[in-house]
Design an enzyme around this catalytic site. Structure first.
Site, PDB file in Angstrom:
ATOM      1  NE  ARG A 211     -41.821 -14.744 -85.216  1.00 40.50           N
ATOM      2  CZ  ARG A 211     -42.361 -15.594 -86.072  1.00 40.50           C
ATOM      3  NH1 ARG A 211     -41.760 -15.847 -87.206  1.00 40.50           N
ATOM      4  NH2 ARG A 211     -43.486 -16.201 -85.779  1.00 40.50           N
ATOM      5  CD  GLU A 213     -37.137 -12.270 -88.388  1.00 37.46           C
ATOM      6  OE1 GLU A 213     -36.145 -12.755 -88.978  1.00 37.46           O
ATOM      7  OE2 GLU A 213     -38.274 -12.739 -88.440  1.00 37.46           O
ATOM      8  NE  ARG A 219     -39.158  -9.207 -97.857  1.00 37.76           N
ATOM      9  CZ  ARG A 219     -39.292 -10.496 -98.105  1.00 37.76           C
ATOM     10  NH1 ARG A 219     -40.451 -11.084 -98.001  1.00 37.76           N
ATOM     11  NH2 ARG A 219     -38.262 -11.202 -98.475  1.00 37.76           N
ATOM     12  CG  HIS A 220     -37.908  -9.404 -91.857  1.00 35.08           C
ATOM     13  ND1 HIS A 220     -37.469  -9.388 -93.153  1.00 35.08           N
ATOM     14  CD2 HIS A 220     -38.277 -10.674 -91.588  1.00 35.08           C
ATOM     15  CE1 HIS A 220     -37.574 -10.606 -93.663  1.00 35.08           C
ATOM     16  NE2 HIS A 220     -38.064 -11.414 -92.736  1.00 35.08           N
ATOM     17  CD  GLU A 357     -44.152 -16.556 -95.105  1.00 37.81           C
ATOM     18  OE1 GLU A 357     -43.072 -17.021 -95.514  1.00 37.81           O
ATOM     19  OE2 GLU A 357     -44.474 -16.508 -93.897  1.00 37.81           O
ATOM     20  CB  SER A 360     -46.559 -19.893 -92.005  1.00 38.37           C
ATOM     21  OG  SER A 360     -45.537 -19.322 -92.725  1.00 38.37           O
ATOM     22  NE  ARG A 408     -43.507  -9.911 -93.597  1.00 42.73           N
ATOM     23  CZ  ARG A 408     -42.707 -10.925 -93.837  1.00 42.73           C
ATOM     24  NH1 ARG A 408     -43.138 -11.942 -94.552  1.00 42.73           N
ATOM     25  NH2 ARG A 408     -41.481 -10.928 -93.375  1.00 42.73           N
TER      26      ARG A 408
HETATM   27  P1  AMO Z   1     -44.446 -17.595 -89.379  1.00 38.03           P
HETATM   28  O1  AMO Z   1     -43.189 -17.566 -88.589  1.00 38.03           O
HETATM   29  O2  AMO Z   1     -44.309 -17.877 -90.837  1.00 38.03           O
HETATM   30  O3  AMO Z   1     -45.461 -18.683 -88.821  1.00 38.03           O
HETATM   31  O4  AMO Z   1     -45.218 -16.211 -89.207  1.00 38.03           O
HETATM   32  C1  AMO Z   1     -46.494 -16.016 -89.770  1.00 38.03           C
HETATM   33  C2  AMO Z   1     -46.608 -14.646 -90.427  1.00 38.03           C
HETATM   34  O5  AMO Z   1     -46.283 -13.614 -89.487  1.00 38.03           O
HETATM   35  C3  AMO Z   1     -45.632 -12.545 -90.143  1.00 38.03           C
HETATM   36  N1  AMO Z   1     -44.284 -12.362 -89.590  1.00 38.03           N
HETATM   37  C4  AMO Z   1     -43.631 -11.179 -89.529  1.00 38.03           C
HETATM   38  N2  AMO Z   1     -43.979  -9.942 -89.880  1.00 38.03           N
HETATM   39  C5  AMO Z   1     -43.094  -8.952 -89.698  1.00 38.03           C
HETATM   40  N3  AMO Z   1     -41.875  -9.124 -89.161  1.00 38.03           N
HETATM   41  C6  AMO Z   1     -41.461 -10.351 -88.780  1.00 38.03           C
HETATM   42  N4  AMO Z   1     -40.258 -10.510 -88.245  1.00 38.03           N
HETATM   43  C7  AMO Z   1     -42.362 -11.445 -88.961  1.00 38.03           C
HETATM   44  N5  AMO Z   1     -42.301 -12.772 -88.697  1.00 38.03           N
HETATM   45  C8  AMO Z   1     -43.467 -13.299 -89.084  1.00 38.03           C
HETATM   46  C9  AMO Z   1     -45.561 -12.908 -91.614  1.00 38.03           C
HETATM   47  C10 AMO Z   1     -45.622 -14.428 -91.556  1.00 38.03           C
HETATM   48  O6  AMO Z   1     -46.106 -14.973 -92.757  1.00 38.03           O
HETATM   49  N6  AMO Z   1     -46.683 -20.430 -85.898  1.00 38.03           N
HETATM   50  C11 AMO Z   1     -46.636 -20.121 -87.304  1.00 38.03           C
HETATM   51  C12 AMO Z   1     -48.003 -19.904 -87.873  1.00 38.03           C
HETATM   52  C13 AMO Z   1     -48.871 -21.160 -87.871  1.00 38.03           C
HETATM   53  O7  AMO Z   1     -48.447 -22.193 -88.421  1.00 38.03           O
HETATM   54  O8  AMO Z   1     -50.001 -21.083 -87.357  1.00 38.03           O
HETATM   55  C14 AMO Z   1     -45.751 -18.896 -87.523  1.00 38.03           C
HETATM   56  O9  AMO Z   1     -45.425 -18.162 -86.605  1.00 38.03           O
HETATM   57  O10 AMO Z   1     -46.688 -12.349 -92.258  1.00 38.03           O
END
Ligand code: AMO
Length: 434
Positions: A211, A213, A219-220, A357, A360, A408
């Site tokens: 990602r 980001e 937390r990212h 969170e 998702s 997380r």
């Molecule tokens: P989403 O983008 O919400 O959903 O990601 C799901 C979970 O992955 C973790 N996460 C991260 N952890 C750390 N750094 C990041 N940059 C990061 N991005 C995401 C979080 C988040 O809640 N395809 C959907 C899932 C689905 O619907 O099955 C998805 O990717 O804990």
């Protein structure tokens, strides 16, 4: 071959060879102690200067801290030794000398900042409280895999180099793929849906997601590990049940198999397996409760994303893991199914720890026409996704699933301040090596 004895297994009366790192040397004059550390613990090696070979004493006491040595000698019971036994060496070999100037102190007596620790992870991991985090992480992944097996899932690995993004166009890392533009995958989303349409029906994967980001927060990450689940003929409530079961299994695994690590991390009293079922709040209830806390300057209205402070206020009020369900369709991705009787509300859900969170998920749109419409509504070109949508014309059952961020999960489980603590070699905006 590794035929040494682990320090934890050295019994009085035996002659053993132990090997590991020089943790500490204490020279008291006539007598000196070298503490040797291996993966199982530490053992005291005693040097009685008048009674031992001078060369052996000299070599033993001149070795730098954190060097790797091997010691052969008789084990004796000694009450005053840290582990109740000590070795009197017959021979000592310096296997790999360490530089006397270490960038960080693995005994933890001198604090190091996170950046120095991450630059020197090999030394950092020599600290029991750091090693314990990764042992817990390993147990979490084991317990999660076992739970998926109990849910009749098959483990897959999907491609990490892809042609399109799925989780919003701004967070993609572009790469060059034989002269063409490609991307590092943000999520196994589309692939896992293609699998459950195949007849395998229940999918899981534990793998990296990338990602781009913009935020640099505690937390990212730019490379995270995601636990993905998808099941044919599940609706979103059944997917939430599976999510709860997997999260609980992770905590139970740690409670059962990581007593020592929890002790090292000083979490024995705090660690609790979350109680099921987790509360399920609708998005509407969530914004009402956040508004009622007064934590935000402006009241939230239907359609708003939940700001971090709002999530915190709600998490504090709920005080345990919980779900937020029934999100506005507009703020959930195209692949999430809306309710048949109310297209403004989606079956999307998030699973929350009180502080952030974790998951998702949702039921997926499995009807071809609705899916293609969703792409258009989100400004995506359905033609680019033909490899995906086409399969929806060959018999795609209703299905649901979710994604859970491993780091997380570990961060919240162990109360870590920074997500980077839960990753061996984190990737963030500044950090590309080691
Ligand atoms: P989403 O983008 O919400 O959903 O990601 C799901 C979970 O992955 C973790 N996460 C991260 N952890 C750390 N750094 C990041 N940059 C990061 N991005 C995401 C979080 C988040 O809640 N395809 C959907 C899932 C689905 O619907 O099955 C998805 O990717 O804990």
């Amino acid at each position: 071959m590794d035929d040494r004895t682990y320090t934890a297994d050295a019994e009085p009366g035996e002659t053993v060879t132990v090997a590991g790192w020089v943790h500490e040397i204490r020279d008291l004059g006539g007598i000196a102690f070298l503490i040797l550390r291996d993966t199982t613990g530490k053992i005291q090696v005693k040097f009685e200067k008048d009674e031992m070979d001078d060369d052996l004493v000299e070599r033993g006491l001149a070795v730098h801290r954190e060097s790797v040595i091997s010691v052969t000698g008789a084990v004796e019971a000694e009450e005053r030794a840290p582990t109740g036994v000590e070795i009197t060496p017959d021979s000592l070999e310096v296997v790999a000398e360490a530089d006397p100037e270490l960038p960080l102190d693995p005994t933890g007596k001198v604090d190091a900042d996170l950046s120095t620790r991450l630059d020197n992870r090999t030394l950092d991991l020599r600290k029991p409280e750091v090693k314990a985090i990764f042992e817990v992480r390993s147990e979490v992944l084991r317990a999660v895999r076992e739970q998926f097996r109990a849910l009749d899932c098959t483990e897959f690995n999907t491609p990490k180099i892809v042609a399109t993004g799925t989780e919003g166009g701004t967070e993609l890392f572009p790469i060059t793929y034989f002269g063409r533009e490609a991307f590092m995958n943000q999520s196994p989303q589309l692939f896992k849906q293609l699998v459950v349409g195949s007849g395998v029906e229940r999918f899981f994967e534990i793998g990296p997601v990338f990602r781009a980001e913009e935020h640099n927060t505690p937390r990212h990450l730019n490379e995270a590990t995601m636990i993905d689940f998808e099941a044919a003929f599940f609706d979103h409530t059944e997917a939430m049940d599976a999510c709860e079961a997997v999260l609980t299994a992770a905590y139970e695994g740690v409670a059962e198999n990581c007593a020592e690590q929890l002790e090292t991390l000083d979490l024995v009293d705090e660690f609790e397996v979350p109680e099921s079922p987790f509360p399920r709040l609708t998005y509407e209830e969530a914004i009402e409760r956040i508004n009622a806390t007064g934590a935000l300057d402006e009241q939230l209205v239907w359609g708003d994303d939940l700001p971090t402070e709002g999530e915190h206020a709600l998490g504090e009020a709920v005080g345990e893991h919980y779900f937020i369900t029934d999100w506005p369709s507009d703020i959930k991705p195209f692949y999430i199914k809306d309710y048949d009787d109310d297209p403004d509300v989606s079956t999307g859900f998030d699973m929350m720890h009180p502080t952030m969170e974790l998951v998702s998920g949702g039921q997926r749109e499995h009807r071809y026409d609705h899916l293609v419409e969703g792409f258009e509504q989100q400004g995506l070109d359905p033609e680019q996704f033909e490899y995906y949508t086409e399969m929806f014309t060959y018999g795609m059952p209703p299905h649901a699933g979710w994604g859970l961020g491993v780091e997380r999960l570990i961060m919240t489980m162990l109360g870590l301040d920074n997500i980077r603590e839960a990753v061996l070699f984190p990737r963030d905006r500044q950090r590309l090596s080691p």
